[in-house]
Design a protein around this motif. Structure first.
Motif, PDB file in Angstrom:
ATOM      1  N   SER A  53      95.218  51.262  40.630  1.00 15.45           N
ATOM      2  CA  SER A  53      94.848  50.468  39.464  1.00 15.45           C
ATOM      3  C   SER A  53      93.535  49.721  39.703  1.00 15.45           C
ATOM      4  O   SER A  53      92.655  49.684  38.824  1.00 15.45           O
ATOM      5  N   ARG A  54      93.379  49.146  40.886  1.00 20.18           N
ATOM      6  CA  ARG A  54      92.128  48.440  41.211  1.00 20.18           C
ATOM      7  C   ARG A  54      90.953  49.412  41.273  1.00 20.18           C
ATOM      8  O   ARG A  54      89.860  49.109  40.797  1.00 20.18           O
ATOM      9  N   LYS A 105      97.606  55.579  35.278  1.00 18.01           N
ATOM     10  CA  LYS A 105      98.469  54.437  34.972  1.00 18.01           C
ATOM     11  C   LYS A 105      99.785  54.902  34.358  1.00 18.01           C
ATOM     12  O   LYS A 105     100.859  54.423  34.729  1.00 18.01           O
ATOM     13  N   HIS A 150     102.032  56.232  36.987  1.00 13.80           N
ATOM     14  CA  HIS A 150     102.283  55.308  38.106  1.00 13.80           C
ATOM     15  C   HIS A 150     101.916  55.981  39.423  1.00 13.80           C
ATOM     16  O   HIS A 150     102.731  56.063  40.347  1.00 13.80           O
ATOM     17  N   ALA A 197     104.596  50.519  45.411  1.00 19.37           N
ATOM     18  CA  ALA A 197     103.918  49.510  44.584  1.00 19.37           C
ATOM     19  C   ALA A 197     102.518  49.199  45.114  1.00 19.37           C
ATOM     20  O   ALA A 197     101.587  48.964  44.333  1.00 19.37           O
ATOM     21  N   LYS A 198     102.361  49.218  46.445  1.00 18.88           N
ATOM     22  CA  LYS A 198     101.050  48.935  47.044  1.00 18.88           C
ATOM     23  C   LYS A 198     100.034  49.997  46.623  1.00 18.88           C
ATOM     24  O   LYS A 198      98.907  49.668  46.239  1.00 18.88           O
ATOM     25  N   ASP A 199     100.419  51.278  46.681  1.00 21.33           N
ATOM     26  CA  ASP A 199      99.517  52.363  46.274  1.00 21.33           C
ATOM     27  C   ASP A 199      99.212  52.303  44.783  1.00 21.33           C
ATOM     28  O   ASP A 199      98.071  52.529  44.365  1.00 21.33           O
ATOM     29  N   VAL A 200     100.223  52.023  43.970  1.00 21.47           N
ATOM     30  CA  VAL A 200     100.023  51.935  42.518  1.00 21.47           C
ATOM     31  C   VAL A 200      99.005  50.843  42.203  1.00 21.47           C
ATOM     32  O   VAL A 200      98.096  51.030  41.384  1.00 21.47           O
ATOM     33  N   ALA A 201      99.137  49.690  42.870  1.00 21.43           N
ATOM     34  CA  ALA A 201      98.196  48.586  42.658  1.00 21.43           C
ATOM     35  C   ALA A 201      96.799  48.965  43.137  1.00 21.43           C
ATOM     36  O   ALA A 201      95.799  48.642  42.482  1.00 21.43           O
TER      37      ALA A 201
END
Length: 146
Positions: A44-45, A29, A32, A37-41
């Protein structure tokens, strides 16, 4: 039979896996982790249960493999080139012995990502150790119940 001795117990293995998982999630986290942004999310999931100290869900296995791929791509994008560096191969009364080897050079972020990669691998090894213990206990229960 020396194989059975000096092995960590289940509690120690599980505690290590939980702690490493939480560290991996926190570090990912902070960095990042991801190309976009898609990969970061997604990362995170995948690591949400690790933050909640729940690293043993079998459903997470595929996500961990995908995160390893994202991590490798991120490390590759931080590659700056290579340089020759002295690598010590031995030491005696006359001092160090070694050779010059071509060594990859990474940005500071790349170095942090490599540290995360090692931490993540330690987590996966610890997690697999716990899951192996659980599988062994199931086998023993099956043997005793038949």
């Amino acid at each position: 039979m020396n194989l059975l001795y000096n092995k960590p117990n289940m509690d120690d293995l599980a505690t290590e896996a939980v702690g490493l998982g939480r560290q991996v999630a926190d570090r990912a986290k902070a960095l990042h982790l991801g190309d976009n942004a898609k990969d970061v999310a997604f990362v995170s999931r995948c690591f949400a249960r690790l933050k909640e100290r729940q690293p043993f869900k079998e459903a997470d296995e595929g996500g961990f493999v995908a995160v390893l791929d994202i991590l490798e791509r991120n490390i590759a994008s931080e590659y700056l080139g290579s340089e020759e560096q002295f690598q010590e191969t031995g030491y005696d009364d006359f001092g160090p012995h070694g050779e010059f080897r071509e060594t990859p050079v990474y940005s500071e972020r790349g170095k942090e990502l490599i540290e995360l990669q090692y931490l993540f691998q330690d987590f996966l090894d610890s997690r697999n150790g716990v899951l192996d213990h659980v599988a062994a206990h199931r086998c023993l229960l099956d043997i005793m119940s038949s």
